[in-house]
Design an enzyme around this catalytic site. Structure first.
Site, PDB file in Angstrom:
ATOM      1  N   ASP A  87       0.749  -1.115  -0.174  1.00 21.73           N
ATOM      2  CA  ASP A  87      -0.094  -0.045   0.044  1.00 21.73           C
ATOM      3  C   ASP A  87       0.907   1.325  -0.071  1.00 21.73           C
ATOM      4  O   ASP A  87       0.761   2.153  -0.698  1.00 21.73           O
ATOM      5  CB  ASP A  87      -0.993   0.121   1.159  1.00 21.73           C
ATOM      6  N   ARG A 123     -10.218   2.741   7.061  1.00 18.17           N
ATOM      7  CA  ARG A 123      -9.930   1.792   5.546  1.00 18.17           C
ATOM      8  C   ARG A 123     -11.037   2.041   4.585  1.00 18.17           C
ATOM      9  O   ARG A 123     -10.617   1.700   3.363  1.00 18.17           O
ATOM     10  CB  ARG A 123      -9.621   0.215   6.053  1.00 18.17           C
ATOM     11  N   ASP A 152       7.020   3.943   3.476  1.00 13.90           N
ATOM     12  CA  ASP A 152       7.328   5.248   4.213  1.00 13.90           C
ATOM     13  C   ASP A 152       8.621   5.056   4.701  1.00 13.90           C
ATOM     14  O   ASP A 152       9.498   5.620   3.889  1.00 13.90           O
ATOM     15  CB  ASP A 152       6.158   5.006   5.563  1.00 13.90           C
ATOM     16  N   LYS A 168       6.220   7.615   0.224  1.00 16.41           N
ATOM     17  CA  LYS A 168       6.534   8.866   0.950  1.00 16.41           C
ATOM     18  C   LYS A 168       7.813   8.747   0.804  1.00 16.41           C
ATOM     19  O   LYS A 168       8.580   8.564   1.891  1.00 16.41           O
ATOM     20  CB  LYS A 168       6.107   8.283   2.437  1.00 16.41           C
ATOM     21  N   ASP A 221      -4.962   2.460   7.193  1.00 13.32           N
ATOM     22  CA  ASP A 221      -5.894   2.816   8.294  1.00 13.32           C
ATOM     23  C   ASP A 221      -5.079   3.826   9.293  1.00 13.32           C
ATOM     24  O   ASP A 221      -3.931   4.106   8.996  1.00 13.32           O
ATOM     25  CB  ASP A 221      -6.180   1.458   8.997  1.00 13.32           C
TER      26      ASP A 221
HETATM   27  P1  IMP Z   1       7.303   1.512   6.596  1.00 13.61           P
HETATM   28  O1  IMP Z   1       7.965   0.486   7.382  1.00 13.61           O
HETATM   29  O2  IMP Z   1       7.665   2.690   7.424  1.00 13.61           O
HETATM   30  O3  IMP Z   1       7.686   1.702   5.220  1.00 13.61           O
HETATM   31  O4  IMP Z   1       5.813   1.458   6.731  1.00 13.61           O
HETATM   32  C1  IMP Z   1       5.047   0.807   5.866  1.00 13.61           C
HETATM   33  C2  IMP Z   1       3.928   0.374   6.485  1.00 13.61           C
HETATM   34  O5  IMP Z   1       3.427   1.146   7.552  1.00 13.61           O
HETATM   35  C3  IMP Z   1       2.820   0.260   5.363  1.00 13.61           C
HETATM   36  O6  IMP Z   1       2.564  -0.859   4.806  1.00 13.61           O
HETATM   37  C4  IMP Z   1       1.445   0.788   6.376  1.00 13.61           C
HETATM   38  O7  IMP Z   1       1.024  -0.395   6.598  1.00 13.61           O
HETATM   39  C5  IMP Z   1       1.875   1.701   7.192  1.00 13.61           C
HETATM   40  N1  IMP Z   1       2.028   3.007   6.984  1.00 13.61           N
HETATM   41  C6  IMP Z   1       2.997   3.936   6.939  1.00 13.61           C
HETATM   42  N2  IMP Z   1       2.570   5.213   6.341  1.00 13.61           N
HETATM   43  C7  IMP Z   1       1.293   5.196   6.572  1.00 13.61           C
HETATM   44  C8  IMP Z   1       0.425   6.112   6.454  1.00 13.61           C
HETATM   45  O8  IMP Z   1       0.728   7.290   5.986  1.00 13.61           O
HETATM   46  N3  IMP Z   1      -1.171   5.780   6.597  1.00 13.61           N
HETATM   47  C9  IMP Z   1      -1.339   4.285   7.105  1.00 13.61           C
HETATM   48  N4  IMP Z   1      -0.529   3.508   7.121  1.00 13.61           N
HETATM   49  C10 IMP Z   1       0.937   3.673   6.946  1.00 13.61           C
END
Ligand code: IMP
Length: 186
Positions: free
Chosen positions: A108, A173, A111, A139, A167
């Site tokens: 999805d 969602r 980040d 992001k 979410d």
């Molecule tokens: P990362 O490990 O920081 O890249 O985050 C990845 C996971 O964090 C995604 O698959 C989402 O489930 C959740 N996530 C990160 N940013 C957001 C956001 O802005 N809204 C909702 N879920 C997020």
């Protein structure tokens, strides 16, 4: 003609603004599906969806990919509220071997990149014939690890977003568009 769903129709949800409309998302997902259909023709790829956040994206992407392909799912958890916990837990694993398969990992949002880095490392040990990542959202500014994302739907600013499967504490969602969460909620 179908009326657009406005935030007002989702009382109880507190959003700051709409970032991507249903129409913007629909047309980009159709493009991604077409591209994947073209690039994986005759390869019978396996789409691996990372739940829960990617479930709506996957549902639209699979229907936009007009070639034979399979689906499987993994449930992982890395966030509590709006904070990455820094560790990724696999709550449910794939139901099949991916050895020798062309795997398309469906995310999805990327980040910090920690979740994806973990998933890439984990899946590559299972010896797929090829592996690429398609993420609806990127992001890019928030990245803390350098991880490859082959296909991205939209690059978005570093704000907490909800809707279209994403979410905040398991809510939001079902919004059909992507919205920035009202920061007062966090
Ligand atoms: P990362 O490990 O920081 O890249 O985050 C990845 C996971 O964090 C995604 O698959 C989402 O489930 C959740 N996530 C990160 N940013 C957001 C956001 O802005 N809204 C909702 N879920 C997020």
């Amino acid at each position: 003609m179908k009326a657009a769903v406005s935030p007002m129709t989702h009382s109880g949800y507190k959003i700051a603004r709409i970032l991507l409309t249903e129409e913007q998302i629909r047309s980009r997902v159709l493009e991604l599906g077409k591209e994947l259909g073209r690039d994986y023709e005759n390869k019978r790829p396996l789409l691996v969806s990372i739940l829960k956040g990617s479930f709506i994206f996957l549902a639209d992407l699979t229907r936009a990919m007009q070639i034979p392909h399979e689906l499987d799912f993994m449930v992982v958890k890395s966030y509590e509220g709006t904070q990455s916990t820094g560790t990724v837990r696999i709550l449910e694993d794939l139901h099949q071997s991916i050895e020798g398969r062309h795997v398309i990992l469906v995310e999805d949002i990327v980040d910090s990149g920690l979740t994806l880095e973990y998933m890439r490392r984990n899946l590559i040990t299972r010896k797929p014939a090829s592996m690429e990542v398609v993420s609806l959202l990127d992001k890019a500014e928030a990245r803390t690890v350098d991880v490859k994302v082959e296909r991205v739907g939209f690059t978005i600013p570093d704000e907490f977003v909800v809707g279209y499967g994403l979410d905040y504490n398991q809510l939001y969602r079902n919004l059909p568009f992507l919205a920035v969460l009202d920061p007062k909620q966090i």
